[in-house]
Write a protein that holds these residues in place. Structure first.
Motif, PDB file in Angstrom:
ATOM      1  N   ALA A 181      50.838  54.194  45.950  1.00 13.32           N
ATOM      2  CA  ALA A 181      52.292  54.030  45.877  1.00 13.32           C
ATOM      3  C   ALA A 181      52.951  54.934  46.915  1.00 13.32           C
ATOM      4  CB  ALA A 181      52.795  54.392  44.477  1.00 13.32           C
ATOM      5  N   ALA A 182      54.049  54.444  47.456  1.00 16.24           N
ATOM      6  CA  ALA A 182      54.870  55.270  48.354  1.00 16.24           C
ATOM      7  C   ALA A 182      56.314  55.058  47.933  1.00 16.24           C
ATOM      8  CB  ALA A 182      54.669  54.867  49.808  1.00 16.24           C
ATOM      9  N   ALA A 183      56.986  56.142  47.587  1.00 20.99           N
ATOM     10  CA  ALA A 183      58.345  56.080  47.039  1.00 20.99           C
ATOM     11  C   ALA A 183      59.310  56.811  47.959  1.00 20.99           C
ATOM     12  CB  ALA A 183      58.374  56.719  45.648  1.00 20.99           C
ATOM     13  N   ARG A 184      60.383  56.108  48.351  1.00 16.84           N
ATOM     14  CA  ARG A 184      61.425  56.747  49.166  1.00 16.84           C
ATOM     15  C   ARG A 184      62.558  57.185  48.238  1.00 16.84           C
ATOM     16  NH1 ARG A 184      62.208  55.972  54.483  1.00 16.84           N
ATOM     17  NH2 ARG A 184      61.245  53.923  54.475  1.00 16.84           N
ATOM     18  N   GLY A 224      51.422  58.517  46.244  1.00 15.21           N
ATOM     19  CA  GLY A 224      50.611  58.806  45.068  1.00 15.21           C
ATOM     20  C   GLY A 224      49.508  57.777  44.936  1.00 15.21           C
ATOM     21  N   CYS A 225      48.486  58.147  44.161  1.00 15.02           N
ATOM     22  CA  CYS A 225      47.405  57.201  43.850  1.00 15.02           C
ATOM     23  C   CYS A 225      47.057  57.389  42.384  1.00 15.02           C
ATOM     24  CB  CYS A 225      46.193  57.466  44.736  1.00 15.02           C
ATOM     25  SG  CYS A 225      45.530  59.120  44.536  1.00 15.02           S
ATOM     26  N   ASN A 226      46.319  56.453  41.815  1.00 10.68           N
ATOM     27  CA  ASN A 226      45.927  56.647  40.424  1.00 10.68           C
ATOM     28  C   ASN A 226      44.800  57.684  40.335  1.00 10.68           C
ATOM     29  OD1 ASN A 226      44.527  54.513  41.696  1.00 10.68           O
ATOM     30  ND2 ASN A 226      44.068  53.460  39.794  1.00 10.68           N
ATOM     31  N   VAL A 227      44.887  58.475  39.275  1.00 14.56           N
ATOM     32  CA  VAL A 227      43.914  59.543  39.032  1.00 14.56           C
ATOM     33  C   VAL A 227      43.415  59.353  37.601  1.00 14.56           C
ATOM     34  CG1 VAL A 227      43.528  62.031  38.982  1.00 14.56           C
ATOM     35  CG2 VAL A 227      45.173  61.067  40.612  1.00 14.56           C
ATOM     36  N   GLY A 232      42.622  57.845  28.293  1.00 13.37           N
ATOM     37  CA  GLY A 232      44.073  57.818  28.078  1.00 13.37           C
ATOM     38  C   GLY A 232      44.845  58.812  28.934  1.00 13.37           C
ATOM     39  N   LEU A 233      44.170  59.744  29.523  1.00  6.57           N
ATOM     40  CA  LEU A 233      44.850  60.748  30.355  1.00  6.57           C
ATOM     41  C   LEU A 233      45.050  60.277  31.788  1.00  6.57           C
ATOM     42  CD1 LEU A 233      43.199  64.035  29.091  1.00  6.57           C
ATOM     43  CD2 LEU A 233      45.321  62.959  28.366  1.00  6.57           C
ATOM     44  N   THR A 234      44.568  59.107  32.105  1.00 12.46           N
ATOM     45  CA  THR A 234      44.755  58.536  33.443  1.00 12.46           C
ATOM     46  C   THR A 234      46.232  58.482  33.799  1.00 12.46           C
ATOM     47  OG1 THR A 234      42.745  57.238  33.363  1.00 12.46           O
ATOM     48  CG2 THR A 234      44.529  56.352  34.720  1.00 12.46           C
ATOM     49  N   VAL A 235      46.536  58.783  35.059  1.00 13.27           N
ATOM     50  CA  VAL A 235      47.918  58.655  35.542  1.00 13.27           C
ATOM     51  C   VAL A 235      47.944  57.616  36.661  1.00 13.27           C
ATOM     52  CG1 VAL A 235      49.932  59.843  36.498  1.00 13.27           C
ATOM     53  CG2 VAL A 235      48.400  61.047  34.936  1.00 13.27           C
ATOM     54  N   CYS A 236      48.914  56.708  36.584  1.00  7.71           N
ATOM     55  CA  CYS A 236      49.050  55.639  37.576  1.00  7.71           C
ATOM     56  C   CYS A 236      49.578  56.182  38.904  1.00  7.71           C
ATOM     57  CB  CYS A 236      50.036  54.583  37.087  1.00  7.71           C
ATOM     58  SG  CYS A 236      49.516  53.670  35.646  1.00  7.71           S
ATOM     59  N   ALA A 237      49.356  55.404  39.945  1.00  7.17           N
ATOM     60  CA  ALA A 237      49.799  55.771  41.291  1.00  7.17           C
ATOM     61  C   ALA A 237      51.311  55.982  41.359  1.00  7.17           C
ATOM     62  CB  ALA A 237      49.395  54.662  42.260  1.00  7.17           C
ATOM     63  N   GLU A 238      52.055  55.115  40.687  1.00  5.67           N
ATOM     64  CA  GLU A 238      53.519  55.188  40.748  1.00  5.67           C
ATOM     65  C   GLU A 238      54.005  56.506  40.166  1.00  5.67           C
ATOM     66  OE1 GLU A 238      51.577  52.809  39.635  1.00  5.67           O
ATOM     67  OE2 GLU A 238      52.492  50.835  39.698  1.00  5.67           O
ATOM     68  N   ARG A 239      53.450  56.875  39.024  1.00 11.81           N
ATOM     69  CA  ARG A 239      53.910  58.114  38.388  1.00 11.81           C
ATOM     70  C   ARG A 239      53.465  59.340  39.181  1.00 11.81           C
ATOM     71  NH1 ARG A 239      52.003  57.614  32.572  1.00 11.81           N
ATOM     72  NH2 ARG A 239      51.058  55.689  33.341  1.00 11.81           N
ATOM     73  N   THR A 240      52.289  59.282  39.777  1.00 10.13           N
ATOM     74  CA  THR A 240      51.842  60.411  40.616  1.00 10.13           C
ATOM     75  C   THR A 240      52.855  60.646  41.731  1.00 10.13           C
ATOM     76  OG1 THR A 240      49.581  59.728  40.150  1.00 10.13           O
ATOM     77  CG2 THR A 240      49.869  61.316  41.887  1.00 10.13           C
ATOM     78  N   ALA A 241      53.290  59.562  42.379  1.00 11.91           N
ATOM     79  CA  ALA A 241      54.247  59.681  43.492  1.00 11.91           C
ATOM     80  C   ALA A 241      55.608  60.169  42.991  1.00 11.91           C
ATOM     81  CB  ALA A 241      54.394  58.333  44.190  1.00 11.91           C
ATOM     82  N   ILE A 242      56.094  59.579  41.907  1.00 14.52           N
ATOM     83  CA  ILE A 242      57.448  59.897  41.420  1.00 14.52           C
ATOM     84  C   ILE A 242      57.520  61.327  40.877  1.00 14.52           C
ATOM     85  CG2 ILE A 242      59.166  59.313  39.652  1.00 14.52           C
ATOM     86  CD1 ILE A 242      58.243  56.341  40.072  1.00 14.52           C
TER      87      ILE A 242
END
Ligand code: THU
Length: 140
Positions: A38-41, A50-53, A59-69
């Motif tokens: 994800a790339a957020a302006r 961000g990327c997914n981790v 359940g503790l996985t974090v999505c790419a969008e949330r990592t970036a935001i």
């Protein structure tokens, strides 16, 4: 939702797409093998990637969008302008419900670009993906 065949006219969109496609290369996805970037302006003009981790406790996985935001929010950003989300698969990505709500925290509406592995782009908006949404102004 509108499918666009790049090259795009808007250089800003092109940059966001390029950065989201770069970002999934850092994804940590030993369990799903489904990398997302994800790339957020934000309103400052800065772009956060961000990327997914993932995690062995799934359940503790974090999505790419949330990592970036969250990275942007931690840097002091408060207003999301647009976001590109990219995957290497032929199927277009679609942000999960939790990520839609996190986007909503920093934008009543914003431009979203969903990018598949062939570099095709679907352009949509947060209001299209999360209509009649709840947000911070309800608590003012
Ligand atoms: N995932 C994202 O990072 N973003 C999305 O928009 C959809 C799902 C991740 C979470 C998990 O690492 C993997 O994709 C499979 O669900």
């Amino acid at each position: 939702m509108e499918e666009i065949f790049p090259p795009l006219e808007n250089k800003g969109d092109e940059e966001l797409i390029r950065l989201a496609r770069e970002a999934y290369q850092q994804a940590y996805v030993p369990y799903s093998n489904y990398p997302v970037g994800a790339a957020a302006r934000f309103s400052s003009g800065k772009i956060y990637r961000g990327c997914n981790v993932e995690n062995a406790s799934y359940g503790l996985t974090v999505c790419a969008e949330r990592t970036a935001i969250f990275q942007a929010a931690a840097a002091g950003e408060r207003e999301l302008s647009s976001i590109a989300i990219a995957v290497p698969t032929e199927e277009f990505p679609s942000p999960c419900g939790a990520c839609r709500q996190v986007m909503r925290e920093f934008a009543k509406d914003c431009r979203l670009m969903l990018v598949n592995g062939q570099g095709r782009v679907k352009a949509t908006s947060l209001q299209e993906l999360l209509p009649f949404s709840f947000g911070p102004e309800y608590l003012e």
